[in-house]
Write a protein that holds these residues in place. Structure first.
Motif, PDB file in Angstrom:
ATOM      1  N   ALA A 163       0.761  -1.091  -0.047  1.00  0.00           N
ATOM      2  CA  ALA A 163      -0.077  -0.066   0.090  1.00  0.00           C
ATOM      3  C   ALA A 163       0.938   1.438   0.110  1.00  0.00           C
ATOM      4  O   ALA A 163       0.559   2.252  -0.610  1.00  0.00           O
ATOM      5  CB  ALA A 163      -0.977  -0.106   1.215  1.00  0.00           C
ATOM      6  N   ILE A 164       2.055   1.274   0.402  1.00  0.00           N
ATOM      7  CA  ILE A 164       3.056   2.409   0.889  1.00  0.00           C
ATOM      8  C   ILE A 164       3.480   2.685  -0.748  1.00  0.00           C
ATOM      9  O   ILE A 164       3.613   3.791  -1.070  1.00  0.00           O
ATOM     10  CB  ILE A 164       3.960   2.262   1.815  1.00  0.00           C
ATOM     11  CG1 ILE A 164       3.408   2.218   3.182  1.00  0.00           C
ATOM     12  CG2 ILE A 164       5.051   3.272   1.525  1.00  0.00           C
ATOM     13  CD1 ILE A 164       4.475   1.904   4.436  1.00  0.00           C
ATOM     14  N   ARG A 165       3.822   1.490  -1.331  1.00  0.00           N
ATOM     15  CA  ARG A 165       4.751   1.601  -2.729  1.00  0.00           C
ATOM     16  C   ARG A 165       3.397   1.939  -3.657  1.00  0.00           C
ATOM     17  O   ARG A 165       3.717   2.741  -4.502  1.00  0.00           O
ATOM     18  CB  ARG A 165       5.140   0.129  -3.016  1.00  0.00           C
ATOM     19  CG  ARG A 165       6.079  -0.388  -1.934  1.00  0.00           C
ATOM     20  CD  ARG A 165       7.253   0.562  -1.594  1.00  0.00           C
ATOM     21  NE  ARG A 165       7.410   0.083  -0.212  1.00  0.00           N
ATOM     22  CZ  ARG A 165       8.391   0.631   0.449  1.00  0.00           C
ATOM     23  NH1 ARG A 165       8.681   2.037   0.229  1.00  0.00           N
ATOM     24  NH2 ARG A 165       8.843   0.111   1.569  1.00  0.00           N
ATOM     25  N   THR A 166       2.222   1.574  -3.406  1.00  0.00           N
ATOM     26  CA  THR A 166       1.323   2.135  -4.361  1.00  0.00           C
ATOM     27  C   THR A 166       0.881   3.689  -4.191  1.00  0.00           C
ATOM     28  O   THR A 166       1.121   4.382  -5.459  1.00  0.00           O
ATOM     29  CB  THR A 166      -0.168   1.540  -3.993  1.00  0.00           C
ATOM     30  OG1 THR A 166       0.090   0.011  -4.134  1.00  0.00           O
ATOM     31  CG2 THR A 166      -1.156   1.927  -5.002  1.00  0.00           C
ATOM     32  N   LEU A 302       2.217   2.502   9.479  1.00  0.00           N
ATOM     33  CA  LEU A 302       3.635   2.376   9.222  1.00  0.00           C
ATOM     34  C   LEU A 302       4.357   3.705   8.859  1.00  0.00           C
ATOM     35  O   LEU A 302       3.692   4.808   8.676  1.00  0.00           O
ATOM     36  CB  LEU A 302       3.987   1.354   8.035  1.00  0.00           C
ATOM     37  CG  LEU A 302       3.346  -0.017   8.021  1.00  0.00           C
ATOM     38  CD1 LEU A 302       2.126  -0.137   7.267  1.00  0.00           C
ATOM     39  CD2 LEU A 302       4.225  -1.177   7.475  1.00  0.00           C
ATOM     40  N   ARG A 303       5.715   3.717   9.128  1.00  0.00           N
ATOM     41  CA  ARG A 303       6.311   5.061   8.761  1.00  0.00           C
ATOM     42  C   ARG A 303       7.024   4.884   7.599  1.00  0.00           C
ATOM     43  O   ARG A 303       7.739   3.769   7.341  1.00  0.00           O
ATOM     44  CB  ARG A 303       7.410   5.203   9.948  1.00  0.00           C
ATOM     45  CG  ARG A 303       8.291   6.510   9.785  1.00  0.00           C
ATOM     46  CD  ARG A 303       9.383   6.717  10.927  1.00  0.00           C
ATOM     47  NE  ARG A 303       8.456   7.163  12.088  1.00  0.00           N
ATOM     48  CZ  ARG A 303       7.741   8.235  12.537  1.00  0.00           C
ATOM     49  NH1 ARG A 303       7.980   9.393  11.590  1.00  0.00           N
ATOM     50  NH2 ARG A 303       7.221   8.183  13.527  1.00  0.00           N
ATOM     51  N   HIS A 310      -1.433   4.944   7.440  1.00  0.00           N
ATOM     52  CA  HIS A 310      -2.283   4.077   7.931  1.00  0.00           C
ATOM     53  C   HIS A 310      -2.998   3.382   6.566  1.00  0.00           C
ATOM     54  O   HIS A 310      -3.469   4.012   5.613  1.00  0.00           O
ATOM     55  CB  HIS A 310      -3.235   4.724   8.772  1.00  0.00           C
ATOM     56  CG  HIS A 310      -2.957   5.726   9.688  1.00  0.00           C
ATOM     57  ND1 HIS A 310      -2.197   5.429  10.779  1.00  0.00           N
ATOM     58  CD2 HIS A 310      -2.812   7.006   9.657  1.00  0.00           C
ATOM     59  CE1 HIS A 310      -1.930   6.380  11.638  1.00  0.00           C
ATOM     60  NE2 HIS A 310      -2.198   7.443  10.824  1.00  0.00           N
ATOM     61  N   THR A 311      -3.213   2.139   6.619  1.00  0.00           N
ATOM     62  CA  THR A 311      -3.747   1.353   5.647  1.00  0.00           C
ATOM     63  C   THR A 311      -4.551   0.155   6.138  1.00  0.00           C
ATOM     64  O   THR A 311      -4.132  -0.405   7.320  1.00  0.00           O
ATOM     65  CB  THR A 311      -2.728   0.976   4.508  1.00  0.00           C
ATOM     66  OG1 THR A 311      -3.291   0.403   3.394  1.00  0.00           O
ATOM     67  CG2 THR A 311      -1.636   0.230   5.080  1.00  0.00           C
ATOM     68  N   ARG A 312      -5.387  -0.354   5.432  1.00  0.00           N
ATOM     69  CA  ARG A 312      -6.406  -1.472   5.796  1.00  0.00           C
ATOM     70  C   ARG A 312      -5.378  -2.569   5.834  1.00  0.00           C
ATOM     71  O   ARG A 312      -4.711  -2.937   4.894  1.00  0.00           O
ATOM     72  CB  ARG A 312      -7.694  -1.637   5.052  1.00  0.00           C
ATOM     73  CG  ARG A 312      -8.526  -0.462   5.223  1.00  0.00           C
ATOM     74  CD  ARG A 312     -10.034  -1.071   4.995  1.00  0.00           C
ATOM     75  NE  ARG A 312     -10.154  -1.398   3.571  1.00  0.00           N
ATOM     76  CZ  ARG A 312     -10.478  -1.055   2.406  1.00  0.00           C
ATOM     77  NH1 ARG A 312     -11.040   0.267   2.628  1.00  0.00           N
ATOM     78  NH2 ARG A 312     -10.798  -1.264   1.336  1.00  0.00           N
ATOM     79  N   THR A 313      -5.512  -3.568   6.926  1.00  0.00           N
ATOM     80  CA  THR A 313      -5.207  -5.013   6.743  1.00  0.00           C
ATOM     81  C   THR A 313      -6.077  -5.919   5.754  1.00  0.00           C
ATOM     82  O   THR A 313      -7.150  -5.322   5.553  1.00  0.00           O
ATOM     83  CB  THR A 313      -5.050  -5.650   8.257  1.00  0.00           C
ATOM     84  OG1 THR A 313      -6.512  -5.905   8.664  1.00  0.00           O
ATOM     85  CG2 THR A 313      -4.352  -4.881   9.160  1.00  0.00           C
ATOM     86  N   SER A 314      -5.750  -7.002   5.518  1.00  0.00           N
ATOM     87  CA  SER A 314      -6.648  -7.898   4.738  1.00  0.00           C
ATOM     88  C   SER A 314      -8.062  -7.996   5.418  1.00  0.00           C
ATOM     89  O   SER A 314      -9.076  -8.211   4.743  1.00  0.00           O
ATOM     90  CB  SER A 314      -5.951  -9.297   4.177  1.00  0.00           C
ATOM     91  OG  SER A 314      -5.504  -9.993   5.501  1.00  0.00           O
TER      92      SER A 314
END
Length: 328
Positions: A163-166, A302-303, A310-314
């Motif tokens: 998600a960070i890379r996206t 995550l930093r 912030h991102t959702r888990t599965s």
């Protein structure tokens, strides 16, 4: 240091893995099983796997077969992490490993220091059928004990990094993606400089690069030794240092429209400030609800450089998808 040289075609073909690679996770978990004190986050996993493996001869087989092939440092054979069968599931991957041609086994095992290796490893070197069957059973048993029960955690770790890379890709294109990896990597076009165990240069030559975050990755990145194989770069996935065990009490705290709105808004990596603006609440309120969502295992924090994302888990995504399906 690993220096990866890109062409324009390589940039167009560079991508991030869509899900954890079972064999890379297996191989790198063997390092963690050997070096349990390196990172505290693996301690619960280490204790449980050791206890479960002690109920059979699995730990002994890992020591006699896997660890000689996966030394504490340095080279391990490329045939352990095949790319060609990754989409076929764990069984297909294991069959690809076990069915490696004899010439591949001998060529890659020759690169190992087998002076203190096991007699079994010598039999595998000769492509002995019984040794292959031993390897098949070992990989299945190890996956069942050391990986399968923890796959949600492994997947969440990889998906959070993805998600960070996206976000980096959407904000800055492929250059933004490749700039998103300090201090592990430094992008100085057309070369990606990667912290690596040895000095090595890799020319992609139009093949592109598969970037693969790994839950069990730690320290320098990993790659395949043979430059003729499809290029892959495996690196430690970012992880949520504030994550707490999921409890019934924590799940009960999720009721309410504000938390649902925050969960929906975290489909891609998002800062607290962005969430506050989207949901229409104060930063303090967002922080309170983020804590509850993390405690319930629905959110990762995550930093990335100076940003906290912030991102959702599965599990969080599954909850949102279920709500969409039911029309609620």
């Amino acid at each position: 240091m690993l220096r990866i040289h890109f062409t324009t075609e390589d940039l167009l073909k560079t991508r991030v893995i869509s899900s954890p690679d079972p064999m890379w996770e297996l191989v790198l978990s063997v390092f963690r099983l050997r070096r349990r004190l390196a990172v505290a986050r693996y301690e619960p996993w280490y204790r449980q796997v050791r206890a479960d493996a002690a109920r059979s001869d699995l730990l002994q087989r890992v020591r006699l077969m896997l660890m000689p092939m996966i030394p504490a440092s340095g080279y391990f054979p490329d045939f352990l992490t095949p790319e060609n069968r990754r989409r076929g599931g764990v069984e297909s991957i294991i069959e690809s490993v076990v069915g490696s041609p004899g010439s591949v086994l001998r060529g890659q095992l020759d690169l190992l220091d087998r002076g203190r290796g096991s007699a079994w490893l010598e039999r595998l070197y000769e492509a002995d059928l019984a040794a292959r069957e031993d390897l098949r059973k070992l990989l299945r048993d190890y996956h069942r004990i050391a990986l399968a029960p923890y796959w949600n955690v492994i997947r969440n770790s990889v998906e959070a990094d993805r998600a960070i890379r996206t976000r980096a890709l959407l904000d800055g294109g492929v250059h933004g993606l490749l700039h998103s990896y300090p201090p592990l990597m430094r992008w100085a076009p057309p070369v990606l400089h990667v912290r690596y165990a040895v000095e090595q240069t890799l020319h992609l030559n139009g093949r592109g690069l598969l970037l693969a975050p790994s839950h069990f990755g730690q320290g320098p990145a990993n790659s395949l030794a043979d430059p003729a194989l499809p290029p892959v770069l495996v690196y430690p996935a970012g992880h949520d240092r504030t994550a707490a065990p999921v409890t019934v009490r924590a799940l009960g705290r999720l009721m309410g429209g504000t938390r649902a709105s925050i969960l929906i808004a975290t489909e891609t990596a998002t800062t607290s400030g962005e969430l506050a603006r989207r949901v229409g609440v104060s930063a303090a309120t967002v922080s309170h609800h983020l804590s509850a969502l993390r405690a319930a295992g629905l959110l990762n924090t995550l930093r990335q450089g100076e940003l906290i994302l912030h991102t959702r888990t599965s599990t969080g995504s599954a909850l949102v998808n279920a709500a969409h399906t039911s029309g609620t």
